[in-house]
Design a protein around this motif. Structure first.
Motif, PDB file in Angstrom:
ATOM      1  N   MET A 232       5.148 -15.674  10.426  1.00 29.70           N
ATOM      2  CA  MET A 232       4.568 -16.053   9.144  1.00 29.70           C
ATOM      3  C   MET A 232       5.614 -16.682   8.254  1.00 29.70           C
ATOM      4  SD  MET A 232       2.126 -12.973   8.125  1.00 29.70           S
ATOM      5  CE  MET A 232       2.896 -12.926   6.525  1.00 29.70           C
TER       6      MET A 232
ATOM      7  N   LEU B  30      -0.686 -24.417   2.622  1.00 28.45           N
ATOM      8  CA  LEU B  30      -0.158 -23.385   1.733  1.00 28.45           C
ATOM      9  C   LEU B  30      -0.669 -23.519   0.309  1.00 28.45           C
ATOM     10  CD1 LEU B  30       3.548 -23.146   2.855  1.00 28.45           C
ATOM     11  CD2 LEU B  30       1.834 -21.358   2.961  1.00 28.45           C
TER      12      LEU B  30
ATOM     13  N   TYR C 252       0.834  -1.201   0.000  1.00 27.72           N
ATOM     14  CA  TYR C 252       0.000   0.000   0.000  1.00 27.72           C
ATOM     15  C   TYR C 252       0.874   1.259   0.000  1.00 27.72           C
ATOM     16  CZ  TYR C 252      -4.716  -1.955   0.648  1.00 27.72           C
ATOM     17  OH  TYR C 252      -5.922  -2.573   0.475  1.00 27.72           O
TER      18      TYR C 252
ATOM     19  N   LYS D 286      -8.452  -8.548   4.012  1.00 27.93           N
ATOM     20  CA  LYS D 286      -7.499  -8.783   5.089  1.00 27.93           C
ATOM     21  C   LYS D 286      -7.706  -7.714   6.157  1.00 27.93           C
ATOM     22  CE  LYS D 286      -2.936 -10.414   3.815  1.00 27.93           C
ATOM     23  NZ  LYS D 286      -1.763  -9.939   3.184  1.00 27.93           N
TER      24      LYS D 286
ATOM     25  N   HIS E  64      -8.701  -5.895  -0.551  1.00 34.20           N
ATOM     26  CA  HIS E  64      -8.898  -4.741   0.313  1.00 34.20           C
ATOM     27  C   HIS E  64      -8.407  -5.042   1.721  1.00 34.20           C
ATOM     28  CE1 HIS E  64     -10.555  -0.943   1.642  1.00 34.20           C
ATOM     29  NE2 HIS E  64     -10.981  -1.559   2.720  1.00 34.20           N
ATOM     30  N   TYR E  65      -7.701  -4.090   2.300  1.00 36.68           N
ATOM     31  CA  TYR E  65      -7.220  -4.235   3.660  1.00 36.68           C
ATOM     32  C   TYR E  65      -8.052  -3.343   4.565  1.00 36.68           C
ATOM     33  CZ  TYR E  65      -4.126  -4.241   7.671  1.00 36.68           C
ATOM     34  OH  TYR E  65      -3.616  -4.382   8.929  1.00 36.68           O
TER      35      TYR E  65
ATOM     36  N   ARG F 145       8.217 -26.197   6.980  1.00 35.45           N
ATOM     37  CA  ARG F 145       7.539 -27.408   7.411  1.00 35.45           C
ATOM     38  C   ARG F 145       7.561 -28.463   6.322  1.00 35.45           C
ATOM     39  NH1 ARG F 145       1.283 -25.597   7.375  1.00 35.45           N
ATOM     40  NH2 ARG F 145       1.155 -25.173   5.176  1.00 35.45           N
TER      41      ARG F 145
ATOM     42  N   ALA G 177      -5.656 -22.769   6.101  1.00 37.18           N
ATOM     43  CA  ALA G 177      -5.454 -24.039   5.404  1.00 37.18           C
ATOM     44  C   ALA G 177      -4.013 -24.194   4.946  1.00 37.18           C
ATOM     45  CB  ALA G 177      -6.390 -24.111   4.212  1.00 37.18           C
TER      46      ALA G 177
ATOM     47  N   ASN H 173      -6.427 -13.721   7.741  1.00 34.54           N
ATOM     48  CA  ASN H 173      -5.821 -13.031   8.877  1.00 34.54           C
ATOM     49  C   ASN H 173      -4.341 -12.802   8.662  1.00 34.54           C
ATOM     50  OD1 ASN H 173      -7.845 -12.471  10.690  1.00 34.54           O
ATOM     51  ND2 ASN H 173      -7.912 -14.581  11.393  1.00 34.54           N
ATOM     52  N   ALA H 174      -3.895 -13.075   7.451  1.00 34.42           N
ATOM     53  CA  ALA H 174      -2.484 -12.870   7.122  1.00 34.42           C
ATOM     54  C   ALA H 174      -1.560 -13.742   7.949  1.00 34.42           C
ATOM     55  CB  ALA H 174      -2.096 -11.411   7.276  1.00 34.42           C
ATOM     56  N   GLU H 175      -2.027 -14.938   8.310  1.00 33.15           N
ATOM     57  CA  GLU H 175      -1.124 -15.844   9.019  1.00 33.15           C
ATOM     58  C   GLU H 175      -0.138 -16.458   8.037  1.00 33.15           C
ATOM     59  OE1 GLU H 175      -3.101 -18.753  11.321  1.00 33.15           O
ATOM     60  OE2 GLU H 175      -4.077 -17.272  12.593  1.00 33.15           O
ATOM     61  N   LYS H 176      -0.605 -16.599   6.817  1.00 34.41           N
ATOM     62  CA  LYS H 176       0.263 -17.136   5.777  1.00 34.41           C
ATOM     63  C   LYS H 176       0.125 -16.241   4.573  1.00 34.41           C
ATOM     64  CE  LYS H 176      -0.449 -21.670   7.012  1.00 34.41           C
ATOM     65  NZ  LYS H 176      -1.616 -22.499   7.024  1.00 34.41           N
ATOM     66  N   GLU H 177       1.176 -16.182   3.802  1.00 29.40           N
ATOM     67  CA  GLU H 177       1.025 -15.424   2.573  1.00 29.40           C
ATOM     68  C   GLU H 177       0.341 -16.290   1.539  1.00 29.40           C
ATOM     69  OE1 GLU H 177       3.819 -12.809   1.050  1.00 29.40           O
ATOM     70  OE2 GLU H 177       4.935 -12.724   2.925  1.00 29.40           O
TER      71      GLU H 177
END
Lengths: 398, 285
Positions: free
Chosen positions: A183, B127, A55, B37, B180-181, A189, B125, B164-168
């Motif tokens: 992250m 990757l 952004y 997100k 959109h964030y 893994r 879930a 939730n942006a836990e993973k890209e």
């Protein structure tokens, strides 16, 4: 016309593809920007940008590209009211060629004069401030180089919004917080089913086999779900020169510590370089130490090793016998030998350096950094660096 | 601005910013999935409900867990049931169709009216999960080899995906989405949100609460910052407890509603007591 903007974005390092650009053009064709710069700004951002990390770069590029295009904000209340009433559907655009182009300063000046003259509402027409029509002032009308006044309920100019750079903290080339480290670590893994745990999944092949053996009478065979098999060994430098990076290392430490998806996690500390002893806590006291050979012998070679340190020390600490920095300790073998031993034992290892990569050649410890880089692949301790390091840890030795 | 048929304008229970409304409308118009997100508690999941409500469409929710596979969303072939049935021979097991159960995505495809499909917390879930859905979301159809059937969407569902942006998420997937964030609401927007949930809140109480709330949120060392939903709970507690506005800033009653973690509570209290020491950072812990 604004294809240049595409290149401006790419020049800023925003990963925009042709795919997204076509989508944007399609959306523009359908009038999704609502003929305003701020609408265009939101549309571009929604279509082109896929992570809040970009952004800020987008804002920069947008502000730079559309600089000088702005909408005035301090309009008298009354003018706003006039503008809020829409023109009934008469959007035929005539005589566009005849309309004069003005530069911004002239426009601003004209607007001020026009406002002083105008005493009532105007919709349509080509002179007064109002909606529709071809006067350069107002909204929903058309003038190739006019000032849009209001329209919708917005009064912030897109360039101003962009210039605010509210998303600066999301940039990912900045060193980032624990969560983002986590992250990155999550990618570390490798799934396997050969671990302990309840058998909850139907093993189809085995079921067929068993049923066949059972003369066709159904016999179900269950298997374990997949689990992460990755084990991690974290070795952190807690020497004096690392103090300036303590915040950063602390974040990495917490990220690794909180990552619950590893099968096993071992953490040891060292002072500048690794010799005969590894330490159990950052204070590096001899009473809280463990033999390096013990660690090498007790941990399998499939542990993923992450070394964290600035790799900056006196050359003697790395290459000389007895070069250890701690007074009263002596090393029979140079630190480099220990590092090489570590590298030989573990199949996957990386070195994370809190010093930004661009300084590696010029930093105080340039010589030892170079030496250590020949042993371990080195990445800088940023989110991007950690990302690359994790990739390296998933692949065999390069 | 022309009002087209499918135009999301927010709903009574949900305050959507102009940027968000734009993003939703772009996604609907272009028929692309909308990826949302934002911090937990900024109303990502609520958005889908609000869209469904305001456009008067059915909402299908597909909750993603760490074990969810892309296939689960399309259809599940219940082999175990079929095997059991074949053993007891009280069903016609040659009819495979009865063992094919459509997943949430499949349901959205076969629906006779356009639906809103929420794929909630896609980042939980595996990757590879988003990549496995690329074709289906692009083409809006999938093939069931067991019955030699192709399921094609009757109406392209409005797909809302939250993360939730836990993973890209993979690039190929992102390229196909509108993104959109959702920013954490500022004081002004927060007041609007609160207004939706509380009819007539004492103005002083509200001011005090917001001041304290944003003061707490601005602490750096919190592991989990309180979010909108926690603020709403807290307000509820304060109203029910009949706490005087003046007390809020002084002693922060019901702090446990805002901060869920022990460390955070300790950190906050310690910060309040030792404002200077709090600035020093400790080494590795």
């Amino acid at each position: 016309m604004f294809t240049e903007f595409f290149f401006e974005l790419r020049a800023q390092g925003v990963p925009v593809s042709m795919n997204e650009w076509y989508t944007l053009l399609e959306a523009l064709e359908r009038g999704m920007a609502y003929s305003s710069l701020i609408g265009f700004y939101y549309l571009c951002r929604a279509v082109l940008i896929k992570s809040e990390a970009y952004y800020d770069k987008f804002d920069l590029a947008f502000a730079r590209f559309f600089e000088g295009v702005e909408t005035p904000e301090d309009l008298p209340e009354q003018i706003w009211e006039w503008l809020e009433r829409e023109l009934p559907n008469d959007h035929t655009v005539r005589m566009l060629g005849d309309l004069k182009q003005y530069d911004l300063d002239t426009l601003k000046q004209m607007l001020a004069e026009r406002l002083a003259e105008q005493t009532e509402e105007h919709h349509g027409g080509n002179y007064w401030v109002g909606t529709g029509g071809t006067s350069p002032f107002g909204h929903s009308g058309y003038h190739p180089g006019g000032i849009r006044l209001g329209g919708e309920s917005q009064n912030r100019s897109a360039v101003k919004v962009a210039a605010e750079r509210r998303f600066y903290e999301f940039r990912d080339d900045e060193t980032l917080d624990t969560r983002q480290f986590q992250m990155a670590l999550r990618k570390l893994r490798q799934f396997t089913t050969r671990l302990e745990g309840a058998k909850t999944e139907l093993d189809l092949d085995e079921t067929i086999e068993a049923t066949g053996k059972n003369a066709g009478r159904l016999e179900l065979v269950w298997t374990r779900p997949r689990q992460n098999a990755i084990k991690v060994l974290l070795l952190m430098d807690s020497g004096g020169s690392m103090l300036s990076y303590s915040q950063l290392c602390n974040q990495l430490f917490m990220a690794v510590n909180r990552s619950t998806h590893f099968k096993d996690l071992q953490i040891f500390y060292f002072h500048n370089c690794i010799y005969d002893w590894l330490y159990l806590d950052p204070s590096c006291r001899q009473s809280e130490s463990i033999k390096t050979t013990y660690v090498l012998n007790s941990l399998d070679s499939d542990y993923r090793v992450i070394l964290v340190g600035d790799a900056s020390m006196a050359p003697s600490e790395l290459v000389r016998v007895g070069g250890i920095i701690d007074w009263g300790l002596y090393n029979e073998e140079p630190g480099l030998t220990w590092l090489q031993r570590l590298r030989r034992h573990f199949e996957y290892a990386v070195w994370l350096n809190p010093i930004p990569a661009r300084y590696w050649k010029w930093a105080e410890g340039a010589y030892t950094i170079k030496q250590i880089r020949e042993v371990f692949p080195m990445h800088e301790l940023t989110v991007q660096g950690l990302d690359q390091a994790v990739k390296a840890l998933m692949a065999r030795k390069q | 601005m022309k009002k087209s048929f499918n135009q999301f304008t927010g709903s009574a229970k949900y305050i959507a910013s102009e940027e968000l409304r734009n993003a939703v409308n772009v996604a609907i118009a272009l028929g692309k999935p909308l990826l949302i997100k934002g911090e937990p508690g900024t109303g990502k999941t609520m958005l889908a409900e609000s869209i469904a409500e305001s456009l008067n469409k059915e909402l299908i929710v597909w909750n993603i867990k760490s074990t969810t596979k892309a296939q689960d969303g399309l259809y599940v072939y219940d082999t175990v049931q079929r095997l059991y049935d074949s053993q007891f021979q009280d069903h016609d097991v040659s009819d495979i169709k009865q063992y094919i159960k459509l997943g949430k995505l499949g349901e959205a495809f076969v629906s006779q009216e356009q639906v809103v499909l929420l794929i909630d917390e896609i980042d939980k879930a595996d990757l590879e999960f988003p990549n496995d859905l690329l074709w289906e979301l692009d083409q809006m159809s999938f093939y069931i080899p067991e019955t030699k059937e192709t399921i094609t969407a009757v109406h392209r569902p409005i797909v809302i995906i939250t993360s939730n942006a836990e993973k890209e998420l993979p690039d190929a997937f992102l390229r196909r989405c509108i993104f959109h964030y959702i920013e954490f609401p500022d004081v002004k927007r927060m007041k609007e949100i609160i207004k939706v949930h509380f009819d007539n809140l004492d103005r002083k109480l509200l001011e005090q609460c917001l001041e304290t709330f944003y003061w707490i949120r601005n602490f750096d060392n919190l592991q989990k910052k309180p979010s909108t939903s926690e603020l709403l709970d807290w307000l509820q507690a304060l109203v029910l407890g009949g706490i005087h506005p003046r007390k809020i800033g002084e002693e922060i009653p019901f702090l446990g509603v805002l901060l869920k973690k022990n460390q955070d509570l300790d950190a906050l209290l310690w910060n309040v007591k030792n404002p200077r020491a709090a600035k020093r950072s400790s080494f590795y812990r």
